[in-house]
Design an enzyme around this catalytic site. Sequence first.
Site, PDB file in Angstrom:
ATOM      1  N   ARG A  51       0.851  -1.204   0.000  1.00 22.53           N
ATOM      2  CA  ARG A  51       0.000   0.000   0.000  1.00 22.53           C
ATOM      3  C   ARG A  51       0.881   1.246   0.000  1.00 22.53           C
ATOM      4  NH1 ARG A  51      -1.341   1.646   4.708  1.00 22.53           N
ATOM      5  NH2 ARG A  51      -2.070  -0.354   5.479  1.00 22.53           N
ATOM      6  N   TYR A 112     -17.846  16.978 -13.444  1.00 24.84           N
ATOM      7  CA  TYR A 112     -18.286  15.584 -13.544  1.00 24.84           C
ATOM      8  C   TYR A 112     -19.309  15.304 -12.432  1.00 24.84           C
ATOM      9  CZ  TYR A 112     -18.186  10.555 -12.930  1.00 24.84           C
ATOM     10  OH  TYR A 112     -18.557   9.252 -12.753  1.00 24.84           O
ATOM     11  N   ASP A 186      -8.933  19.603 -12.618  1.00 27.32           N
ATOM     12  CA  ASP A 186      -9.228  18.283 -13.184  1.00 27.32           C
ATOM     13  C   ASP A 186      -8.907  18.386 -14.676  1.00 27.32           C
ATOM     14  OD1 ASP A 186     -10.399  16.064 -14.373  1.00 27.32           O
ATOM     15  OD2 ASP A 186     -12.060  15.966 -12.959  1.00 27.32           O
ATOM     16  N   LYS A 211      -9.584   7.552 -18.373  1.00 27.42           N
ATOM     17  CA  LYS A 211      -9.946   8.171 -19.642  1.00 27.42           C
ATOM     18  C   LYS A 211      -8.740   8.195 -20.597  1.00 27.42           C
ATOM     19  CE  LYS A 211     -13.976   8.583 -17.731  1.00 27.42           C
ATOM     20  NZ  LYS A 211     -13.821   8.647 -16.326  1.00 27.42           N
TER      21      LYS A 211
HETATM   22  C1  LIG Z   1     -13.766  14.885 -15.674  1.00 28.61           C
HETATM   23  C2  LIG Z   1     -13.855  13.682 -14.788  1.00 28.61           C
HETATM   24  N1  LIG Z   1     -13.304  13.713 -13.567  1.00 28.61           N
HETATM   25  C3  LIG Z   1     -13.372  12.656 -12.725  1.00 28.61           C
HETATM   26  C4  LIG Z   1     -14.016  11.484 -13.080  1.00 28.61           C
HETATM   27  C5  LIG Z   1     -14.089  10.328 -12.123  1.00 28.61           C
HETATM   28  O1  LIG Z   1     -13.194   9.338 -12.489  1.00 28.61           O
HETATM   29  P1  LIG Z   1     -13.413   7.764 -12.245  1.00 28.61           P
HETATM   30  O2  LIG Z   1     -14.630   7.364 -13.021  1.00 28.61           O
HETATM   31  O3  LIG Z   1     -12.149   7.168 -12.744  1.00 28.61           O
HETATM   32  O4  LIG Z   1     -13.614   7.583 -10.779  1.00 28.61           O
HETATM   33  C6  LIG Z   1     -14.595  11.405 -14.360  1.00 28.61           C
HETATM   34  C7  LIG Z   1     -15.303  10.170 -14.779  1.00 28.61           C
HETATM   35  O5  LIG Z   1     -16.025  10.167 -15.756  1.00 28.61           O
HETATM   36  C8  LIG Z   1     -14.515  12.526 -15.234  1.00 28.61           C
HETATM   37  O6  LIG Z   1     -15.068  12.516 -16.459  1.00 28.61           O
END
Ligand SMILES: Cc1ncc(COP(=O)(O)O)c(C=O)c1O
Length: 399
Positions: A51, A112, A186, A211
């Site tokens: 971990r 998101y 982000d 992604k």
């Molecule tokens: C812009 C964005 N940030 C964060 C996330 C969250 O990521 P995860 O689905 O890997 O937990 C997503 C998921 O679609 C996203 O599109």
Amino acid sequence: MNPKPLHLESRCIHGGQRPDPTTGAVMPPIYTSSTFIQESPGVHKGFEYSRSHNVTRFALERCLANLESTGLTEEEDRTQGGFAFASGLAAIATCLELLDAGQTVMCMDDVYGGTNRLLQRVRQRSQGLKVVFVDMSDTAALERAAQACKPQMIWAETPTNPTLKVVDIDAVARVGRAHGAITVVDNTFASPILQRPLECGIDIVMHSTTKYLGGHSDVIGGCLVTSRRDLAEKLRFMQNAIGSVMGPFDAYLTLRGAKTLAIRMKQHCESAQKIAQWLTTQPAVKTVVYPGLASHPQHALAARQMRMNGVPAFGGMITIHLHGGIAESRKFLERVHLFALAESLGGVESLIEHPAIMTHASVPTAEREALGIMDSLVRLSVGIENTEDLIADLAQAFA
Ligand SMILES: Cc1ncc(COP(=O)(O)O)c(C=O)c1O
């Protein structure tokens, strides 16, 4: 000799990487061991428990740190300010632990859906966080809101999911500095190839590595990357204390995916630009939202801050508003073949989805509608298939 710094295309492949010291393996082996032998209590080779220390995850973390240009050395932080987590949301949840109970997060209004849900439905209750949503694509509104709420953290996402608003990253960094707030971007939609938040003075970059970084829709993950040594120290503690780390198999897959990130992004951008332009000519489409179109309200800003090798490049995400309502959207989404009707984005294959029913269903209806996430809104993630094939698929679905 001080060699010229490598370009991003080369750093995708070599950034933070070195042959395995035991065998010389060029690709990092998947180290599955949960624990490591000690010669005497406390005497070991720098690895105690997986971990806290995992060779495969460290290799990915150094790669991410290199791609986002943290500038930290391994003496300053073992993985140069890169931290990988079990998912994007696990990364976000760990990042929020930098705040104390009752502090204020100023968040982009269109984020998101899962980020919105974590803030409003979990951390407001469990951590007493005050959450202030602001349309940061309006820099004056960003400045006013920061003045009013004195945030300890500013959370920006750009381009946003799903309405593709663009936030001025320089302005976020400036406002954050003025108020002593930790700034986070982000960077999932743009990837480090197109957008460089740390170089603009942002404190922490976050990605859902699920992604573009992973790129093949076969692994869930997330990361935080910082160029600040003090924050790296705190995040290292939090990552281990909270424990939502990325596993070694997932780290291996993500690292493998990241090697082709630059070449994939090039194709995503070229294809999406052509498809966005073509969509503007389709009678079934009311509006096309794509930062690369001159009609996008922040096109000039996007052209300045989203670049590949110095040339404006706007990513692979397109949002369209169709004429009609849910029935028309449903009919169109049921007819596409090459575009897969599925959540997520950023993979080699093209995906299409309906945010109001799918990815953003967790955002309260009134907020969703205020943000323009209507029944007529459809989001496309343009993959790297042949562009003409993708256009033909959309054309037959419209017909
Ligand atoms: C812009 C964005 N940030 C964060 C996330 C969250 O990521 P995860 O689905 O890997 O937990 C997503 C998921 O679609 C996203 O599109």
